[in-house]
Design a protein around this motif. Structure first.
Motif, PDB file in Angstrom:
ATOM      1  N   ILE A  23       0.813  -1.211   0.000  1.00  0.00           N
ATOM      2  CA  ILE A  23       0.000   0.000   0.000  1.00  0.00           C
ATOM      3  C   ILE A  23       0.853   1.270   0.000  1.00  0.00           C
ATOM      4  O   ILE A  23       0.591   2.166  -0.802  1.00  0.00           O
ATOM      5  CB  ILE A  23      -1.006  -0.014   1.167  1.00  0.00           C
ATOM      6  CG1 ILE A  23      -2.038  -1.113   0.936  1.00  0.00           C
ATOM      7  CG2 ILE A  23      -1.698   1.340   1.319  1.00  0.00           C
ATOM      8  CD1 ILE A  23      -3.005  -1.305   2.071  1.00  0.00           C
ATOM      9  N   PRO A  24       1.868   1.400   0.856  1.00  0.00           N
ATOM     10  CA  PRO A  24       2.656   2.645   0.825  1.00  0.00           C
ATOM     11  C   PRO A  24       3.355   2.882  -0.514  1.00  0.00           C
ATOM     12  O   PRO A  24       3.395   4.019  -0.989  1.00  0.00           O
ATOM     13  CB  PRO A  24       3.679   2.462   1.947  1.00  0.00           C
ATOM     14  CG  PRO A  24       3.099   1.432   2.828  1.00  0.00           C
ATOM     15  CD  PRO A  24       2.289   0.539   1.953  1.00  0.00           C
ATOM     16  N   LEU A  25       3.895   1.829  -1.117  1.00  0.00           N
ATOM     17  CA  LEU A  25       4.567   2.003  -2.406  1.00  0.00           C
ATOM     18  C   LEU A  25       3.608   2.486  -3.481  1.00  0.00           C
ATOM     19  O   LEU A  25       3.902   3.406  -4.237  1.00  0.00           O
ATOM     20  CB  LEU A  25       5.215   0.693  -2.849  1.00  0.00           C
ATOM     21  CG  LEU A  25       6.458   0.260  -2.095  1.00  0.00           C
ATOM     22  CD1 LEU A  25       6.889  -1.126  -2.536  1.00  0.00           C
ATOM     23  CD2 LEU A  25       7.575   1.243  -2.309  1.00  0.00           C
ATOM     24  N   CYS A  26       2.451   1.873  -3.536  1.00  0.00           N
ATOM     25  CA  CYS A  26       1.464   2.256  -4.549  1.00  0.00           C
ATOM     26  C   CYS A  26       0.935   3.660  -4.274  1.00  0.00           C
ATOM     27  O   CYS A  26       0.748   4.452  -5.199  1.00  0.00           O
ATOM     28  CB  CYS A  26       0.318   1.256  -4.576  1.00  0.00           C
ATOM     29  SG  CYS A  26      -0.907   1.665  -5.818  1.00  0.00           S
ATOM     30  N   SER A  27       0.698   3.982  -3.021  1.00  0.00           N
ATOM     31  CA  SER A  27       0.199   5.311  -2.678  1.00  0.00           C
ATOM     32  C   SER A  27       1.205   6.384  -3.073  1.00  0.00           C
ATOM     33  O   SER A  27       0.826   7.434  -3.600  1.00  0.00           O
ATOM     34  CB  SER A  27      -0.093   5.401  -1.184  1.00  0.00           C
ATOM     35  OG  SER A  27      -1.060   4.453  -0.821  1.00  0.00           O
ATOM     36  N   ALA A  28       2.472   6.127  -2.831  1.00  0.00           N
ATOM     37  CA  ALA A  28       3.507   7.086  -3.229  1.00  0.00           C
ATOM     38  C   ALA A  28       3.549   7.225  -4.745  1.00  0.00           C
ATOM     39  O   ALA A  28       3.682   8.338  -5.273  1.00  0.00           O
ATOM     40  CB  ALA A  28       4.864   6.642  -2.697  1.00  0.00           C
ATOM     41  N   LEU A  79      11.998   4.543  -8.591  1.00  0.00           N
ATOM     42  CA  LEU A  79      11.813   4.861  -7.170  1.00  0.00           C
ATOM     43  C   LEU A  79      11.335   3.650  -6.386  1.00  0.00           C
ATOM     44  O   LEU A  79      11.804   3.390  -5.273  1.00  0.00           O
ATOM     45  CB  LEU A  79      10.814   6.006  -7.005  1.00  0.00           C
ATOM     46  CG  LEU A  79      11.325   7.395  -7.354  1.00  0.00           C
ATOM     47  CD1 LEU A  79      10.181   8.398  -7.316  1.00  0.00           C
ATOM     48  CD2 LEU A  79      12.425   7.807  -6.401  1.00  0.00           C
ATOM     49  N   MET A  80      10.410   2.903  -6.955  1.00  0.00           N
ATOM     50  CA  MET A  80       9.907   1.708  -6.260  1.00  0.00           C
ATOM     51  C   MET A  80      11.013   0.676  -6.079  1.00  0.00           C
ATOM     52  O   MET A  80      11.125   0.054  -5.017  1.00  0.00           O
ATOM     53  CB  MET A  80       8.733   1.111  -7.021  1.00  0.00           C
ATOM     54  CG  MET A  80       7.461   1.907  -6.854  1.00  0.00           C
ATOM     55  SD  MET A  80       6.038   1.346  -7.792  1.00  0.00           S
ATOM     56  CE  MET A  80       5.965  -0.375  -7.468  1.00  0.00           C
ATOM     57  N   ILE A  81      11.843   0.493  -7.096  1.00  0.00           N
ATOM     58  CA  ILE A  81      12.941  -0.471  -6.988  1.00  0.00           C
ATOM     59  C   ILE A  81      13.938  -0.021  -5.925  1.00  0.00           C
ATOM     60  O   ILE A  81      14.384  -0.824  -5.091  1.00  0.00           O
ATOM     61  CB  ILE A  81      13.624  -0.667  -8.353  1.00  0.00           C
ATOM     62  CG1 ILE A  81      12.680  -1.413  -9.307  1.00  0.00           C
ATOM     63  CG2 ILE A  81      14.952  -1.407  -8.209  1.00  0.00           C
ATOM     64  CD1 ILE A  81      13.146  -1.450 -10.741  1.00  0.00           C
ATOM     65  N   ILE A  82      14.271   1.268  -5.922  1.00  0.00           N
ATOM     66  CA  ILE A  82      15.227   1.798  -4.944  1.00  0.00           C
ATOM     67  C   ILE A  82      14.690   1.619  -3.526  1.00  0.00           C
ATOM     68  O   ILE A  82      15.382   1.118  -2.639  1.00  0.00           O
ATOM     69  CB  ILE A  82      15.536   3.274  -5.235  1.00  0.00           C
ATOM     70  CG1 ILE A  82      16.361   3.395  -6.509  1.00  0.00           C
ATOM     71  CG2 ILE A  82      16.254   3.924  -4.049  1.00  0.00           C
ATOM     72  CD1 ILE A  82      16.476   4.803  -7.047  1.00  0.00           C
ATOM     73  N   TRP A  83      13.435   2.025  -3.284  1.00  0.00           N
ATOM     74  CA  TRP A  83      12.885   1.947  -1.929  1.00  0.00           C
ATOM     75  C   TRP A  83      12.629   0.519  -1.488  1.00  0.00           C
ATOM     76  O   TRP A  83      12.815   0.181  -0.311  1.00  0.00           O
ATOM     77  CB  TRP A  83      11.625   2.797  -1.811  1.00  0.00           C
ATOM     78  CG  TRP A  83      11.965   4.248  -1.741  1.00  0.00           C
ATOM     79  CD1 TRP A  83      11.704   5.193  -2.683  1.00  0.00           C
ATOM     80  CD2 TRP A  83      12.690   4.924  -0.698  1.00  0.00           C
ATOM     81  NE1 TRP A  83      12.212   6.399  -2.276  1.00  0.00           N
ATOM     82  CE2 TRP A  83      12.822   6.266  -1.069  1.00  0.00           C
ATOM     83  CE3 TRP A  83      13.229   4.499   0.505  1.00  0.00           C
ATOM     84  CZ2 TRP A  83      13.464   7.207  -0.271  1.00  0.00           C
ATOM     85  CZ3 TRP A  83      13.883   5.443   1.300  1.00  0.00           C
ATOM     86  CH2 TRP A  83      13.995   6.764   0.911  1.00  0.00           C
ATOM     87  N   ALA A  84      12.205  -0.345  -2.403  1.00  0.00           N
ATOM     88  CA  ALA A  84      11.996  -1.752  -2.032  1.00  0.00           C
ATOM     89  C   ALA A  84      13.327  -2.407  -1.673  1.00  0.00           C
ATOM     90  O   ALA A  84      13.416  -3.174  -0.709  1.00  0.00           O
ATOM     91  CB  ALA A  84      11.313  -2.501  -3.164  1.00  0.00           C
TER      92      ALA A  84
END
Length: 75
Positions: free
Chosen positions: A19-24, A46-51
């Protein structure tokens, strides 16, 4: 509108860590007022970096499960 469908569905499927990744991601598209390929690539990066960062932190943090189980047994 997308989040109104996505969030309950993800919560119901017990995959609420997404949920947080998609919301961002959705927030970035709203702020940019565009869903062009450049913004999609940026969002994916960004999603790859944060994950990756989240997984590295999870590996680094000590596990407290053994302490919790021991405390439960004592109670």
């Amino acid at each position: 509108m997308y989040l109104l469908i996505y969030v309950p569905l993800v919560y119901r499927l017990n995959v609420d860590a997404g949920i947080p990744l998609c919301s961002a991601q959705v927030t970035h598209f709203i702020i940019a007022e565009s869903m062009s390929i450049q913004w999609q690539i940026n969002g994916l990066a960004l999603m790859i970096i944060w994950a990756t960062a989240a997984m590295l932190v999870q590996l680094w943090m000590p596990s407290t499960q053994a302490n919790l189980l021991e405390g439960i047994d004592r109670v």
